[in-house]
Design a protein around this motif. Sequence first.
Motif, PDB file in Angstrom:
ATOM      1  N   SER A 167       3.925   7.173  -3.231  1.00 37.62           N
ATOM      2  CA  SER A 167       3.175   6.411  -4.219  1.00 37.62           C
ATOM      3  C   SER A 167       2.881   5.006  -3.693  1.00 37.62           C
ATOM      4  O   SER A 167       3.760   4.357  -3.118  1.00 37.62           O
ATOM      5  N   PRO A 168       1.659   4.506  -3.893  1.00 42.98           N
ATOM      6  CA  PRO A 168       1.365   3.124  -3.492  1.00 42.98           C
ATOM      7  C   PRO A 168       2.148   2.096  -4.289  1.00 42.98           C
ATOM      8  O   PRO A 168       2.187   0.929  -3.923  1.00 42.98           O
ATOM      9  N   ARG A 169       2.798   2.552  -5.364  1.00 43.26           N
ATOM     10  CA  ARG A 169       3.664   1.640  -6.112  1.00 43.26           C
ATOM     11  C   ARG A 169       4.922   1.301  -5.312  1.00 43.26           C
ATOM     12  O   ARG A 169       5.603   0.321  -5.607  1.00 43.26           O
TER      13      ARG A 169
ATOM     14  N   HIS B  98      -1.148   8.344  -4.799  1.00 40.01           N
ATOM     15  CA  HIS B  98      -0.660   8.861  -3.516  1.00 40.01           C
ATOM     16  C   HIS B  98      -1.306   8.160  -2.324  1.00 40.01           C
ATOM     17  O   HIS B  98      -0.825   8.313  -1.199  1.00 40.01           O
ATOM     18  N   PHE B  99      -2.378   7.430  -2.554  1.00 41.84           N
ATOM     19  CA  PHE B  99      -3.090   6.762  -1.473  1.00 41.84           C
ATOM     20  C   PHE B  99      -3.459   5.345  -1.891  1.00 41.84           C
ATOM     21  O   PHE B  99      -3.754   5.102  -3.065  1.00 41.84           O
ATOM     22  N   GLU B 100      -3.469   4.440  -0.910  1.00 42.26           N
ATOM     23  CA  GLU B 100      -3.871   3.053  -1.146  1.00 42.26           C
ATOM     24  C   GLU B 100      -4.803   2.610  -0.024  1.00 42.26           C
ATOM     25  O   GLU B 100      -4.479   2.768   1.163  1.00 42.26           O
ATOM     26  N   VAL B 101      -5.962   2.061  -0.376  1.00 41.88           N
ATOM     27  CA  VAL B 101      -6.870   1.537   0.641  1.00 41.88           C
ATOM     28  C   VAL B 101      -6.252   0.273   1.238  1.00 41.88           C
ATOM     29  O   VAL B 101      -5.994  -0.697   0.529  1.00 41.88           O
ATOM     30  N   VAL B 102      -6.017   0.296   2.541  1.00 41.19           N
ATOM     31  CA  VAL B 102      -5.390  -0.854   3.206  1.00 41.19           C
ATOM     32  C   VAL B 102      -6.345  -1.554   4.178  1.00 41.19           C
ATOM     33  O   VAL B 102      -6.049  -2.651   4.644  1.00 41.19           O
TER      34      VAL B 102
END
Length: 224
Positions: free
Chosen positions: A151-153, A133-137
């Motif tokens: 989704s980070p997908r 649900h989360f992605e470090v950007v």
Amino acid sequence: MNALRKTFFFGLLGTSTAAAYLAAKNPVISPLPPSDPIWGSKLYRAHNPSGNPATQDICVKRIPLSKVRPELISKDGDLALEFCRGVWSGWGYTVQRLYLDRKWRGPETAQHLWTNEQLSSSSYDKGTFITDHFEVVEKTPTSITVRCGDSPRNQALRPSDGLFTISAKVDKEREEVELSLRSLLFSSQGSINGHKGPMPPWMEELHQWYSRIWCETASWRLLK
């Protein structure tokens, strides 16, 4: 001491003073001030290219420097990283983590962070996926920003999107540590007129209380 803090906090949640305590110790500012650096950042422009209206707020907590573990302020980045670990491995995220685990954990998300042990020890480098649900950007010495909302997908522009920044810095003048959780929630897909973000007022209020709980429980990880 940590056990005593948890006992006190859980007891507090069962009383009528819980909301007053959280509001006083973890005030929320909404909307974000025009001077907030996020508005002019490449990160924001990349993830909200049409400048669609956003649900926006920042939760701030201050802790006396004397109460913070001294090893966390001896090296740039350690304080923000430990606060980030506290957000994801702390009590405040437990219910959501277990829900997402039951719904989305599987072979296709095996490389995501799922367990409390993983969440409490990760370095949260750019590209890290958290509970599907989360992605470090972005990661800097004072903050870690994650993309949220889906989704980070799904790397495309999407109807539910957002940026959530976890920050920690030392205020030497006030001899305090300033912690903050900044939320920008928007639709990055298409172009939307108006000035109001996607959340209705009742949901926005719940979101702000959730931010207060995250900030409070994550801060425990920094204390002596």
